[in-house]
Motif scaffolding. Structure first.
Motif, PDB file in Angstrom:
ATOM      1  N   ASN A  72      20.376  10.645  -5.582  1.00 13.22           N
ATOM      2  CA  ASN A  72      20.326  10.753  -4.137  1.00 13.22           C
ATOM      3  C   ASN A  72      19.154  10.945  -3.525  1.00 13.22           C
ATOM      4  O   ASN A  72      18.774  12.275  -3.610  1.00 13.22           O
ATOM      5  CB  ASN A  72      21.344  11.561  -3.331  1.00 13.22           C
ATOM      6  CG  ASN A  72      21.490  11.145  -1.967  1.00 13.22           C
ATOM      7  OD1 ASN A  72      20.661  10.890  -1.250  1.00 13.22           O
ATOM      8  ND2 ASN A  72      22.714  11.842  -1.426  1.00 13.22           N
ATOM      9  N   PRO A  73      18.033  10.143  -3.181  1.00 13.10           N
ATOM     10  CA  PRO A  73      16.726  10.661  -2.890  1.00 13.10           C
ATOM     11  C   PRO A  73      16.889  11.226  -1.234  1.00 13.10           C
ATOM     12  O   PRO A  73      15.487  11.877  -1.052  1.00 13.10           O
ATOM     13  CB  PRO A  73      15.969   9.281  -2.829  1.00 13.10           C
ATOM     14  CG  PRO A  73      17.172   8.305  -2.417  1.00 13.10           C
ATOM     15  CD  PRO A  73      18.546   8.801  -3.125  1.00 13.10           C
ATOM     16  N   TYR A  74      17.757  11.308  -0.658  1.00 15.34           N
ATOM     17  CA  TYR A  74      18.007  11.941   0.726  1.00 15.34           C
ATOM     18  C   TYR A  74      18.333  13.490   0.663  1.00 15.34           C
ATOM     19  O   TYR A  74      18.328  14.178   1.606  1.00 15.34           O
ATOM     20  CB  TYR A  74      18.889  11.236   1.562  1.00 15.34           C
ATOM     21  CG  TYR A  74      18.646   9.690   1.848  1.00 15.34           C
ATOM     22  CD1 TYR A  74      17.580   9.331   2.747  1.00 15.34           C
ATOM     23  CD2 TYR A  74      19.338   8.773   1.050  1.00 15.34           C
ATOM     24  CE1 TYR A  74      17.257   7.921   3.040  1.00 15.34           C
ATOM     25  CE2 TYR A  74      19.172   7.402   1.202  1.00 15.34           C
ATOM     26  CZ  TYR A  74      17.959   7.019   1.940  1.00 15.34           C
ATOM     27  OH  TYR A  74      17.747   5.729   2.435  1.00 15.34           O
ATOM     28  N   ALA A  75      18.937  13.733  -0.508  1.00 13.54           N
ATOM     29  CA  ALA A  75      19.524  15.112  -0.683  1.00 13.54           C
ATOM     30  C   ALA A  75      18.632  16.050  -1.325  1.00 13.54           C
ATOM     31  O   ALA A  75      17.912  15.760  -2.316  1.00 13.54           O
ATOM     32  CB  ALA A  75      20.985  15.008  -1.433  1.00 13.54           C
ATOM     33  N   SER A  76      18.875  17.613  -0.983  1.00 15.09           N
ATOM     34  CA  SER A  76      18.135  18.524  -1.676  1.00 15.09           C
ATOM     35  C   SER A  76      18.540  18.677  -3.115  1.00 15.09           C
ATOM     36  O   SER A  76      20.072  18.410  -3.258  1.00 15.09           O
ATOM     37  CB  SER A  76      18.236  19.766  -0.897  1.00 15.09           C
ATOM     38  OG  SER A  76      19.389  20.519  -0.631  1.00 15.09           O
ATOM     39  N   PRO A 107      23.744   6.748  -2.324  1.00 12.61           N
ATOM     40  CA  PRO A 107      23.282   8.144  -1.761  1.00 12.61           C
ATOM     41  C   PRO A 107      24.443   8.306  -0.525  1.00 12.61           C
ATOM     42  O   PRO A 107      24.645   9.468  -0.304  1.00 12.61           O
ATOM     43  CB  PRO A 107      22.020   8.004  -1.153  1.00 12.61           C
ATOM     44  CG  PRO A 107      21.401   6.859  -2.078  1.00 12.61           C
ATOM     45  CD  PRO A 107      22.450   5.974  -2.402  1.00 12.61           C
ATOM     46  N   PHE A 108      25.284   7.389  -0.081  1.00 17.31           N
ATOM     47  CA  PHE A 108      26.301   7.467   1.040  1.00 17.31           C
ATOM     48  C   PHE A 108      27.616   7.568   0.340  1.00 17.31           C
ATOM     49  O   PHE A 108      28.487   7.653   1.006  1.00 17.31           O
ATOM     50  CB  PHE A 108      26.073   6.263   2.022  1.00 17.31           C
ATOM     51  CG  PHE A 108      24.683   6.140   2.332  1.00 17.31           C
ATOM     52  CD1 PHE A 108      23.985   6.940   3.186  1.00 17.31           C
ATOM     53  CD2 PHE A 108      24.111   5.002   2.065  1.00 17.31           C
ATOM     54  CE1 PHE A 108      22.501   6.868   3.424  1.00 17.31           C
ATOM     55  CE2 PHE A 108      22.646   4.628   2.326  1.00 17.31           C
ATOM     56  CZ  PHE A 108      21.944   5.694   2.986  1.00 17.31           C
ATOM     57  N   GLY A 109      27.603   7.686  -0.980  1.00 21.25           N
ATOM     58  CA  GLY A 109      29.070   7.657  -1.422  1.00 21.25           C
ATOM     59  C   GLY A 109      29.949   6.437  -1.781  1.00 21.25           C
ATOM     60  O   GLY A 109      30.822   6.683  -2.274  1.00 21.25           O
ATOM     61  N   ALA A 110      29.066   5.305  -1.621  1.00 21.50           N
ATOM     62  CA  ALA A 110      29.937   4.076  -1.814  1.00 21.50           C
ATOM     63  C   ALA A 110      29.750   3.662  -3.375  1.00 21.50           C
ATOM     64  O   ALA A 110      28.884   3.919  -3.926  1.00 21.50           O
ATOM     65  CB  ALA A 110      29.266   2.995  -0.842  1.00 21.50           C
ATOM     66  N   LEU A 111      31.069   3.000  -3.686  1.00 18.61           N
ATOM     67  CA  LEU A 111      31.174   2.929  -5.029  1.00 18.61           C
ATOM     68  C   LEU A 111      30.460   1.214  -5.436  1.00 18.61           C
ATOM     69  O   LEU A 111      30.146   0.612  -4.464  1.00 18.61           O
ATOM     70  CB  LEU A 111      32.663   3.023  -5.540  1.00 18.61           C
ATOM     71  CG  LEU A 111      33.209   4.104  -5.662  1.00 18.61           C
ATOM     72  CD1 LEU A 111      34.756   4.084  -5.682  1.00 18.61           C
ATOM     73  CD2 LEU A 111      32.414   5.102  -6.390  1.00 18.61           C
ATOM     74  N   SER A 125      22.476  -2.215  -1.913  1.00 16.02           N
ATOM     75  CA  SER A 125      22.305  -2.621  -3.146  1.00 16.02           C
ATOM     76  C   SER A 125      21.222  -1.580  -3.725  1.00 16.02           C
ATOM     77  O   SER A 125      20.137  -1.215  -3.120  1.00 16.02           O
ATOM     78  CB  SER A 125      21.750  -4.048  -3.098  1.00 16.02           C
ATOM     79  OG  SER A 125      20.739  -4.309  -2.295  1.00 16.02           O
ATOM     80  N   LEU A 126      21.034  -1.445  -4.986  1.00 15.39           N
ATOM     81  CA  LEU A 126      20.032  -1.033  -5.823  1.00 15.39           C
ATOM     82  C   LEU A 126      19.658  -1.976  -7.044  1.00 15.39           C
ATOM     83  O   LEU A 126      20.475  -2.251  -7.720  1.00 15.39           O
ATOM     84  CB  LEU A 126      20.676   0.326  -6.309  1.00 15.39           C
ATOM     85  CG  LEU A 126      19.553   1.004  -7.652  1.00 15.39           C
ATOM     86  CD1 LEU A 126      18.211   1.472  -6.606  1.00 15.39           C
ATOM     87  CD2 LEU A 126      20.218   2.269  -7.937  1.00 15.39           C
ATOM     88  N   GLY A 131      12.342   0.732  -9.121  1.00 12.18           N
ATOM     89  CA  GLY A 131      13.659   0.443  -8.352  1.00 12.18           C
ATOM     90  C   GLY A 131      13.422   0.204  -6.882  1.00 12.18           C
ATOM     91  O   GLY A 131      12.231   0.404  -6.510  1.00 12.18           O
ATOM     92  N   LYS A 132      14.302  -0.579  -6.424  1.00 11.93           N
ATOM     93  CA  LYS A 132      14.384  -0.587  -4.720  1.00 11.93           C
ATOM     94  C   LYS A 132      15.568  -0.578  -4.338  1.00 11.93           C
ATOM     95  O   LYS A 132      16.715  -1.226  -4.812  1.00 11.93           O
ATOM     96  CB  LYS A 132      13.997  -1.945  -4.650  1.00 11.93           C
ATOM     97  CG  LYS A 132      13.842  -2.373  -2.953  1.00 11.93           C
ATOM     98  CD  LYS A 132      13.289  -3.725  -2.628  1.00 11.93           C
ATOM     99  CE  LYS A 132      13.306  -3.849  -1.035  1.00 11.93           C
ATOM    100  NZ  LYS A 132      12.739  -5.215  -0.767  1.00 11.93           N
ATOM    101  N   PHE A 133      15.776   0.405  -3.463  1.00 10.56           N
ATOM    102  CA  PHE A 133      17.356   0.687  -2.819  1.00 10.56           C
ATOM    103  C   PHE A 133      17.232  -0.098  -1.527  1.00 10.56           C
ATOM    104  O   PHE A 133      16.283   0.477  -0.600  1.00 10.56           O
ATOM    105  CB  PHE A 133      17.658   2.276  -2.822  1.00 10.56           C
ATOM    106  CG  PHE A 133      19.013   2.188  -2.024  1.00 10.56           C
ATOM    107  CD1 PHE A 133      20.209   1.823  -2.670  1.00 10.56           C
ATOM    108  CD2 PHE A 133      18.999   3.099  -0.927  1.00 10.56           C
ATOM    109  CE1 PHE A 133      21.239   2.182  -1.841  1.00 10.56           C
ATOM    110  CE2 PHE A 133      20.063   3.494  -0.183  1.00 10.56           C
ATOM    111  CZ  PHE A 133      21.350   3.157  -0.821  1.00 10.56           C
TER     112      PHE A 133
END
Length: 398
Positions: A47-51, A255-259, A295-296, A324-326
């Motif tokens: 997750n690039p948004y989280a600490s 990062p948002f928890g989606a599978l 997508s990643l 990568g590209k998310f």
């Protein structure tokens, strides 16, 4: 590798009567060591948004950095006409405490469990839990499958070069070698009503060997590998996030928890040997499509080199890049993570079956990749953009 007569094995295990044309092989590998990890955080996701609060460095007893500790029981029975019945039962374990390895998921034979038929002219068909053909024909060109071990793999093993997951309910065909060319294909059944798409896997690969040159290409597609049915009952081709094992790496949730709804892997590799030196390269293109429509896209590049300084001592070096590209949800900015990595290693063979090794890996996260992650299955992500691991150990085959 120790060969044991079928009569002795069957007598000890009370599993039947041996035939003169049958054989059973009991074999395995035990590998372990110690490691220094420069920095460990609290995160297990990319997750690039989280600490990611730091926990500092660590000295650790390390299971399975080399080829992986496991025991294998395999056998053949000659059926005549150049055809043989074969089986392969294998399981991983942790020398540190004797427990099943994480990939085994509590199974008796978590690594492989197959039975099939082999023909010298037509090829081999196997049924059960097994690796896909890219493991046989492509992944061996990566440094982690040669001298670098698990810490030398691509970030999160997104291309499955480390064999992080095996395929359940699968049928696999591997051809014999025709003028240097080999091909393979696999299909893993979902076992669910309503078709073939939910939690199924299919894969195909081809390899070519001609003297010092080896090449391989492969493709793998995973359809809805994290379905609710899969997590609850593990009835499909893979055991996913929230289940006992297998399909679980930092990228199987966004990062948002989606599978993951679909994953596709295109891979290629090759190597060329000149006297005591071998230069190799691999490439993989990995696409994750998540259930929330994000997508990643990851591309893994590797260039590696090894040199046999003496018949016993092999030195290795490799450079790895993951780009990568998310593509995020509407209203959220897209991210472009990148990881650079260097592997250095030395293997010294004390005998044909016993080896000691020293391997170091340094990784730097760049772009929108905030945290380094040399091997999330062994260590948490770093709390910074850098992580360094050095490990020394012993590997014994029996």
């Amino acid at each position: 590798m120790r060969r044991v007569s079928c009569g002795l094995v069957c007598l000890a295990a009370s599993i039947g009567v041996a035939h003169a044309q049958s054989s059973v092989t009991l074999a395995g590998d035990i590998t372990t060591g110690i490691a220094y990890v420069s920095n460990m955080g609290s995160a297990s996701n990319w997750n690039p948004y989280a600490s990611n609060p730091g926990q500092g460095h660590a000295y650790r007893f390390l299971d399975n950095n080399s080829t992986g500790s496991r025991f294998v029981l395999k056998g053949t029975e000659d059926l005549g006409g150049g055809i043989a019945a074969i089986f392969n039962l294998a399981d991983g374990f942790k020398p540190s405490n004797g427990a099943f390895a994480p990939g085994a998921g509590g199974r008796l034979f978590g690594s492989q469990a197959t039975v099939g038929l082999r023909s010298a002219t037509a090829g081999t068909v196997t049924f059960g839990r097994q690796y896909d053909p890219t493991q046989d024909l492509v992944a061996m060109y990566a440094s982690d499958n040669d001298w670098a071990g698990t810490i030398g793999g691509h970030v999160g093993d997104s291309d499955n070069f480390d064999g992080s997951f095996r395929v359940n309910n699968s049928v696999k065909y591997m051809s014999p070698e025709w003028a240097g060319l080999s091909v393979g294909a696999l299909y893993g059944f979902s076992n669910q009503a309503g078709g073939f798409s939910n939690n199924s896997v299919w894969s195909a690969a081809a390899g070519y060997h001609n003297g010092p040159l080896g090449l391989g290409v492969g493709y793998m597609r995973l359809n809805n590998p994290d379905s609710a049915t899969n997590q609850a009952g593990a009835v499909g081709a893979l055991n996913g996030v929230g289940s006992t094992d297998d399909y679980s790496n930092p990228f199987t949730t966004n990062p948002f928890g989606a599978l993951v709804a679909k994953q596709q892997i295109v891979s290629a590799g090759g190597a060329y040997t000149i006297k005591n030196a071998t230069i190799g390269a691999t490439f993989s293109d990995v696409q994750y499509n998540y259930l929330d429509q994000t997508s990643l896209h990851l591309q893994n590049y590797e260039l590696n080199f090894k040199y046999a300084l003496t018949p016993a001592l092999v030195l290795g070096a490799a450079y790895l890049l993951t780009d990568g590209k998310f593509s995020a949800t509407p209203g959220m900015e897209n991210k472009k993570p990148r990881w650079n990595q260097i592997n250095l290693g030395a293997d010294y063979n004390l005998s044909k079956r016993t080896m000691v090794y020293l391997v170091g890996a340094l990784q730097k996260a760049n772009g929108d990749a905030r945290y380094a992650a040399l091997q999330p299955s062994l260590f948490p992500f770093s709390s910074s953009s850098k992580q360094f691991v050095i490990t020394a150990g012993i590997d014994h085959k029996f």
